[in-house]
Structure formats: C-alpha cells, structure tokens
Design a protein around this motif. Structure first.
Motif, PDB file in Angstrom:
ATOM      1  N   LYS A   1       0.849 -17.964   0.989  1.00 21.02           N
ATOM      2  CA  LYS A   1       2.183 -18.207   1.517  1.00 21.02           C
ATOM      3  C   LYS A   1       3.048 -18.928   0.490  1.00 21.02           C
ATOM      4  CE  LYS A   1       0.533 -22.107   4.125  1.00 21.02           C
ATOM      5  NZ  LYS A   1       0.655 -22.922   5.274  1.00 21.02           N
ATOM      6  N   SER A   2       4.362 -18.837   0.702  1.00 21.56           N
ATOM      7  CA  SER A   2       5.295 -19.472  -0.230  1.00 21.56           C
ATOM      8  C   SER A   2       6.042 -20.587   0.480  1.00 21.56           C
ATOM      9  CB  SER A   2       6.277 -18.440  -0.774  1.00 21.56           C
ATOM     10  OG  SER A   2       7.048 -17.902   0.270  1.00 21.56           O
ATOM     11  N   ILE A   3       6.703 -21.424  -0.303  1.00 23.28           N
ATOM     12  CA  ILE A   3       7.553 -22.474   0.256  1.00 23.28           C
ATOM     13  C   ILE A   3       8.872 -21.808   0.636  1.00 23.28           C
ATOM     14  CG2 ILE A   3       8.741 -24.641  -0.217  1.00 23.28           C
ATOM     15  CD1 ILE A   3       6.549 -25.185  -2.334  1.00 23.28           C
ATOM     16  N   LYS A   4       9.220 -21.874   1.892  1.00 26.75           N
ATOM     17  CA  LYS A   4      10.401 -21.180   2.400  1.00 26.75           C
ATOM     18  C   LYS A   4      11.687 -21.886   1.986  1.00 26.75           C
ATOM     19  CE  LYS A   4       8.009 -18.241   4.821  1.00 26.75           C
ATOM     20  NZ  LYS A   4       7.787 -16.948   4.296  1.00 26.75           N
ATOM     21  N   ALA A   5      12.756 -21.112   1.851  1.00 24.15           N
ATOM     22  CA  ALA A   5      14.078 -21.670   1.586  1.00 24.15           C
ATOM     23  C   ALA A   5      14.459 -22.561   2.764  1.00 24.15           C
ATOM     24  CB  ALA A   5      15.090 -20.562   1.405  1.00 24.15           C
ATOM     25  N   GLY A   6      15.033 -23.723   2.472  1.00 24.39           N
ATOM     26  CA  GLY A   6      15.430 -24.649   3.520  1.00 24.39           C
ATOM     27  C   GLY A   6      14.390 -25.701   3.837  1.00 24.39           C
ATOM     28  N   THR A   7      13.260 -25.677   3.136  1.00 31.59           N
ATOM     29  CA  THR A   7      12.225 -26.686   3.353  1.00 31.59           C
ATOM     30  C   THR A   7      12.698 -28.024   2.806  1.00 31.59           C
ATOM     31  OG1 THR A   7      10.476 -25.030   3.170  1.00 31.59           O
ATOM     32  CG2 THR A   7       9.830 -27.331   2.874  1.00 31.59           C
ATOM     33  N   LYS A   8      12.671 -29.062   3.644  1.00 30.38           N
ATOM     34  CA  LYS A   8      13.099 -30.391   3.207  1.00 30.38           C
ATOM     35  C   LYS A   8      11.925 -31.128   2.592  1.00 30.38           C
ATOM     36  CE  LYS A   8      15.773 -34.373   4.587  1.00 30.38           C
ATOM     37  NZ  LYS A   8      16.592 -34.984   5.622  1.00 30.38           N
ATOM     38  N   VAL A   9      12.151 -31.687   1.419  1.00 32.97           N
ATOM     39  CA  VAL A   9      11.128 -32.438   0.695  1.00 32.97           C
ATOM     40  C   VAL A   9      11.627 -33.867   0.570  1.00 32.97           C
ATOM     41  CG1 VAL A   9       9.799 -32.603  -1.428  1.00 32.97           C
ATOM     42  CG2 VAL A   9      10.513 -30.362  -0.592  1.00 32.97           C
ATOM     43  N   LYS A  10      10.849 -34.821   1.097  1.00 27.72           N
ATOM     44  CA  LYS A  10      11.253 -36.226   1.099  1.00 27.72           C
ATOM     45  C   LYS A  10      10.545 -36.993  -0.008  1.00 27.72           C
ATOM     46  CE  LYS A  10      11.818 -36.203   6.093  1.00 27.72           C
ATOM     47  NZ  LYS A  10      11.338 -36.766   7.360  1.00 27.72           N
ATOM     48  N   ASN A  11      11.179 -38.063  -0.435  1.00 26.27           N
ATOM     49  CA  ASN A  11      10.584 -39.028  -1.364  1.00 26.27           C
ATOM     50  C   ASN A  11      10.084 -38.370  -2.658  1.00 26.27           C
ATOM     51  OD1 ASN A  11       9.892 -41.567  -2.202  1.00 26.27           O
ATOM     52  ND2 ASN A  11       7.928 -41.580  -1.150  1.00 26.27           N
ATOM     53  N   ILE A  12      11.000 -37.762  -3.405  1.00 24.90           N
ATOM     54  CA  ILE A  12      10.622 -37.115  -4.665  1.00 24.90           C
ATOM     55  C   ILE A  12      10.426 -38.155  -5.765  1.00 24.90           C
ATOM     56  CG2 ILE A  12      11.824 -34.988  -4.069  1.00 24.90           C
ATOM     57  CD1 ILE A  12      14.029 -35.834  -6.084  1.00 24.90           C
ATOM     58  N   ARG A  13       9.709 -37.752  -6.804  1.00 25.39           N
ATOM     59  CA  ARG A  13       9.522 -38.588  -7.986  1.00 25.39           C
ATOM     60  C   ARG A  13       9.888 -37.748  -9.195  1.00 25.39           C
ATOM     61  NH1 ARG A  13       4.907 -40.126 -11.345  1.00 25.39           N
ATOM     62  NH2 ARG A  13       3.850 -38.415 -10.322  1.00 25.39           N
ATOM     63  N   LEU A  14      10.727 -38.271 -10.082  1.00 22.11           N
ATOM     64  CA  LEU A  14      11.183 -37.540 -11.254  1.00 22.11           C
ATOM     65  C   LEU A  14      10.251 -37.780 -12.430  1.00 22.11           C
ATOM     66  CD1 LEU A  14      14.997 -38.304 -10.966  1.00 22.11           C
ATOM     67  CD2 LEU A  14      13.731 -36.361 -10.049  1.00 22.11           C
TER      68      LEU A  14
END
Length: 112
Positions: free
Chosen positions: A72-85
C-alpha cells in the motif's frame, strides 16, 4: 574582479549574482550572498508551496506516495504530525500511523 563563492550543493564555480542572491546555473540552487560571506549557511526546508518548515510542524501529503517494500501507499491528504528536519535527500523524518518511521521529501508535503 571579485570572485564569487562556488555552489554549496554541487560545488560549481560558475555562480553568478541575481539581485541579493547567488545562483548556480548548473543545479539551479539559490542562496543569499550574505550567508556565504559569514561562512555559515542556514539550513532551510520549504514545503511544496514555499512555506518554511520547522521541527515539530504538522504536514499533509499532496499526492499518493508509494512505499518501497509495502503493497500500500501513503494516500494524498495524510496528516503527519511532529516532523523532524534532517539535511539529506529525504529531508523530513517522521512516523506515519500504519507505516512506522518514514523519510519524506519536502516537495511532496504542504504545511498543515
């Protein structure tokens, strides 16, 4: 003649000035000339709309993203919280529910 600094990305010596920026004609990278003179280059990550991202931000994927080794793939519109750069090709590290730890490219997300 005042010699300009080489490109920090591809190390090309053929940089030129455009207003207050230095531009590399080979890779298209643009950076501020003032930063290069100070010897420090700021690490800036921008989303697909040009908004500056920071650690801890939330982002939303703008297209379906295939995941290597997963059916499966990550769908468009998936919210991702607390990112790290991070300073690499995939410049966002995050955890996505149902997938676990992932690395994303900032060009495929927008700031939430």
């Amino acid at each position: 003649m005042n010699e300009l600094a080489p490109c920090p990305i591809c190390k090309s010596p053929y940089t030129y000035e455009m207003e207050s920026l230095l531009v590399c004609p080979e890779c298209g990278h643009e950076w501020k000339a003032v930063e290069e003179q100070d010897g420090e280059t700021a690490f800036v990550v921008k989303d697909s709309n040009g908004n500056v991202l920071a650690d801890g931000d939330s982002v939303i994927t703008i297209k379906n993203l295939p995941v290597k080794g997963s059916p499966k793939s990550i769908k468009a519109g998936t919210k991702v919280k607390n990112i790290r750069l991070v300073d690499s090709d995939h410049n966002i590290d995050c955890k996505i529910e149902g997938f676990g730890a992932m690395a994303l490219k900032s060009e495929f997300v927008k700031k939430a």
